[in-house]
Design an enzyme around this catalytic site. Structure first.
Site, PDB file in Angstrom:
ATOM      1  N   GLU A   1     -45.579 -46.988   2.205  1.00  0.00           N
ATOM      2  CA  GLU A   1     -45.643 -47.956   1.100  1.00  0.00           C
ATOM      3  C   GLU A   1     -45.860 -49.395   1.564  1.00  0.00           C
ATOM      4  O   GLU A   1     -45.162 -50.322   1.155  1.00  0.00           O
ATOM      5  CB  GLU A   1     -44.358 -47.836   0.267  1.00  0.00           C
TER       6      GLU A   1
ATOM      7  N   GLU B   1     -44.711 -35.784  -1.789  1.00  0.00           N
ATOM      8  CA  GLU B   1     -43.440 -35.934  -2.517  1.00  0.00           C
ATOM      9  C   GLU B   1     -43.620 -35.518  -3.986  1.00  0.00           C
ATOM     10  O   GLU B   1     -43.175 -36.183  -4.904  1.00  0.00           O
ATOM     11  CB  GLU B   1     -42.938 -37.381  -2.409  1.00  0.00           C
TER      12      GLU B   1
HETATM   13  O1  G3I Z   1     -25.537 -41.284   1.698  1.00  0.00           O
HETATM   14  C1  G3I Z   1     -25.022 -42.441   0.992  1.00  0.00           C
HETATM   15  C2  G3I Z   1     -23.586 -42.195   0.566  1.00  0.00           C
HETATM   16  O2  G3I Z   1     -22.779 -42.069   1.733  1.00  0.00           O
HETATM   17  C3  G3I Z   1     -23.120 -43.350  -0.303  1.00  0.00           C
HETATM   18  O3  G3I Z   1     -21.815 -43.097  -0.759  1.00  0.00           O
HETATM   19  C4  G3I Z   1     -24.068 -43.480  -1.490  1.00  0.00           C
HETATM   20  C5  G3I Z   1     -23.656 -44.608  -2.430  1.00  0.00           C
HETATM   21  O4  G3I Z   1     -24.337 -45.773  -2.107  1.00  0.00           O
HETATM   22  O5  G3I Z   1     -25.411 -43.761  -1.012  1.00  0.00           O
HETATM   23  C6  G3I Z   1     -25.888 -42.669  -0.237  1.00  0.00           C
HETATM   24  O6  G3I Z   1     -27.184 -42.977   0.241  1.00  0.00           O
HETATM   25  C7  G3I Z   1     -28.168 -42.905  -0.788  1.00  0.00           C
HETATM   26  C8  G3I Z   1     -29.266 -41.925  -0.312  1.00  0.00           C
HETATM   27  O7  G3I Z   1     -30.343 -41.890  -1.261  1.00  0.00           O
HETATM   28  C9  G3I Z   1     -28.714 -40.514  -0.124  1.00  0.00           C
HETATM   29  O8  G3I Z   1     -28.318 -40.010  -1.358  1.00  0.00           O
HETATM   30  C10 G3I Z   1     -28.787 -44.284  -0.947  1.00  0.00           C
HETATM   31  O9  G3I Z   1     -27.812 -45.140  -1.509  1.00  0.00           O
HETATM   32  C11 G3I Z   1     -29.997 -44.198  -1.891  1.00  0.00           C
HETATM   33  O10 G3I Z   1     -30.662 -45.454  -1.924  1.00  0.00           O
HETATM   34  C12 G3I Z   1     -30.976 -43.179  -1.347  1.00  0.00           C
HETATM   35  O11 G3I Z   1     -32.031 -43.066  -2.287  1.00  0.00           O
HETATM   36  C13 G3I Z   1     -33.204 -42.487  -1.722  1.00  0.00           C
HETATM   37  C14 G3I Z   1     -34.378 -43.444  -1.955  1.00  0.00           C
HETATM   38  O12 G3I Z   1     -35.568 -42.871  -1.396  1.00  0.00           O
HETATM   39  C15 G3I Z   1     -34.142 -44.786  -1.288  1.00  0.00           C
HETATM   40  O13 G3I Z   1     -34.219 -44.622   0.065  1.00  0.00           O
HETATM   41  C16 G3I Z   1     -33.504 -41.177  -2.458  1.00  0.00           C
HETATM   42  O14 G3I Z   1     -32.482 -40.226  -2.181  1.00  0.00           O
HETATM   43  C17 G3I Z   1     -34.843 -40.627  -1.982  1.00  0.00           C
HETATM   44  O15 G3I Z   1     -35.226 -39.508  -2.760  1.00  0.00           O
HETATM   45  C18 G3I Z   1     -35.936 -41.694  -2.143  1.00  0.00           C
HETATM   46  O16 G3I Z   1     -37.112 -41.158  -1.600  1.00  0.00           O
HETATM   47  C19 G3I Z   1     -38.225 -42.069  -1.606  1.00  0.00           C
HETATM   48  C20 G3I Z   1     -39.003 -41.842  -0.327  1.00  0.00           C
HETATM   49  O17 G3I Z   1     -38.172 -42.073   0.782  1.00  0.00           O
HETATM   50  C21 G3I Z   1     -40.246 -42.721  -0.296  1.00  0.00           C
HETATM   51  N1  G3I Z   1     -41.066 -42.460  -1.475  1.00  0.00           N
HETATM   52  C22 G3I Z   1     -40.355 -42.670  -2.743  1.00  0.00           C
HETATM   53  C23 G3I Z   1     -39.152 -41.734  -2.797  1.00  0.00           C
HETATM   54  C24 G3I Z   1     -38.436 -41.858  -4.117  1.00  0.00           C
HETATM   55  O18 G3I Z   1     -37.915 -43.133  -4.244  1.00  0.00           O
END
Ligand code: G3I
Length: 388
Positions: free
Chosen positions: A159, A265
């Site tokens: 991205e 994805e």
């Molecule tokens: O693991 C921590 C947990 O320990 C904590 O308690 C909790 C509360 O803050 O957060 C958890 O981490 C989260 C993680 O997902 C795992 O669930 C992050 O906050 C959260 O921001 C993260 O979101 C991910 C997002 O990317 C941001 O990185 C989504 O799961 C994931 O599906 C999403 O995937 C992205 C791709 O990487 C790039 N393309 C877009 C796609 C969708 O946004």
């Protein structure tokens, strides 16, 4: 009411289910598409989550490729200087290796989920270009040492190009400059085994301005002798768009630029969105609104049918361009594990994948499988790298 093709297909499936339950039941996604493209799914911490066994069982049965979702991103993997948490990533790679799967690493460099310390020195002063490039190289060298070719492809940069075709004004480009993508691919090429494929990954890749900018970027990298093997079209699409013609135009354009196309994805959102709310920019979050969460108690048959038709139309297009497409991967396995239950509004109930919250195949699964005649299904195949 005119019977739509999908309705006919569903009726056919229901009627024939008894007759050849054994046959239909046994056909999996990886068998059906074995001679077309790899078929994958992002697996989050399924390996550890309580009650995830039914979903985990699905993965090697249905798929021959896996993507790492969060576990290899810079923040979760290396949250602080010299601090690493690679348990999830180690289990992920071991799982994919054990099941002889095409294992994908997501993502080396992204403007999200990269800790602020990456861009700072010990005195919290912002690094200069050469210092940041060295830190990038250290990350890739460590991952190459730990996983080598067990991770067969990496999303090197994620991205970095905006919808208007301009380079994203991230901290990466502010410090390194406008050749950030080039430098990232040079480092990945230098440090990773040469058989590991290097991909550029992005969302909304069907928009003409971004599509053209990505094509220009690919051609420029090639002209400068920088290796890029593939492009990842994330495929975060909805029941209403993008148009098949726009998806097709991008598949053709990226292939003609000389790279393999990966759908990285894939999910199809059935939930309503505010105008202009598309793509997958995780930074965007909207307030709760009941009207925007209409299927809390389940998805009606009519919408199931629309979703099945949408998936069938999209996979029909993938099959039309199967020689351009290396992999089609879903962003999750079962609906309850989809990020779309929490984006762009937290706490909604979405239904974007082929397997429901109990791990059972949905009508969309049968519509997709139904595109391939039973005799096309390979026996239980090991994953094949379709396009050498
Ligand atoms: O693991 C921590 C947990 O320990 C904590 O308690 C909790 C509360 O803050 O957060 C958890 O981490 C989260 C993680 O997902 C795992 O669930 C992050 O906050 C959260 O921001 C993260 O979101 C991910 C997002 O990317 C941001 O990185 C989504 O799961 C994931 O599906 C999403 O995937 C992205 C791709 O990487 C790039 N393309 C877009 C796609 C969708 O946004």
């Amino acid at each position: 009411m005119k019977a739509t093709p999908i309705a006919i297909l569903l009726c056919f499936y229901l009627l024939s289910a008894v007759a050849d339950e054994e046959e239909t039941h046994l056909r999996t996604l990886k068998q059906a598409f074995h001679d077309d493209f790899l078929i994958g799914a992002a697996i989050e911490k399924l390996l550890f989550e309580e009650g995830a066994r039914p979903t985990l069982k699905l993965v090697p049965t249905q798929f021959n490729s896996i993507s790492s979702c969060n576990m290899l991103k810079w923040s979760p993997f290396n949250p602080k200087p010299e601090v690493y948490d690679h348990r999830a990533a180690d289990a992920y790679v071991a799982f994919g290796t054990k099941h002889n799967m095409y294992v994908v690493g997501h993502v080396l460099f992204w403007h999200n989920q990269t800790p602020e310390w990456v861009f700072r020195d010990v005195d919290s002063k912002q690094l200069d270009r050469s210092a940041l490039l060295e830190r990038m190289r250290e990350r890739v060298r460590l991952l190459a040492t730990r996983y080598g070719s067990k991770i067969e492809a990496w999303d090197v940069v994620n991205e970095a190009i905006e919808g208007n075709g301009h380079l994203r004004n991230s901290t990466w480009t502010q410090i390194i400059g406008k050749d950030f993508i080039e430098q990232a691919f040079r480092i990945a090429h230098d440090e990773l085994p040469t058989d590991v494929e290097l991909l550029y990954n992005d969302y909304s890749m069907t928009g003409p301005k971004k599509r053209d900018a990505v094509v220009r970027m690919i051609l420029e990298l090639k002209q400068r002798g920088v290796r890029i093997d593939g492009v990842g079209m994330q495929g975060h699409w909805s029941i209403n768009g993008p148009a098949l013609a726009d998806i097709e135009a991008s598949i053709v354009a990226f292939s003609q630029a000389g790279v393999e196309v990966h759908i990285t994805e894939l999910d199809i959102d059935v939930l309503p969105r505010q105008p202009g709310m598309h793509g997958a920019d995780v930074a965007k979050q909207l307030e709760q609104d009941e009207a925007m969460d209409p299927y809390r108690d389940g998805l009606q048959a009519e919408m199931q049918q629309r979703l099945a038709q949408r998936y069938a139309d999209i996979f029909q297009l993938f099959l039309k361009h199967r020689e351009k497409i290396k992999r089609v991967a879903f962003w999750g396995t079962t609906d309850n594990h989809s990020w779309l239950n929490n984006w762009p509004i937290k706490g909604r109930t979405s239904y974007p994948l082929l397997f429901d919250r109990n791990g059972a195949p949905k009508p969309a699964f049968h519509a997709v499988i139904g595109l391939k005649a039973p005799e096309d299904a390979a026996d239980d195949p090991a994953p094949t790298v379709i396009h050498d």
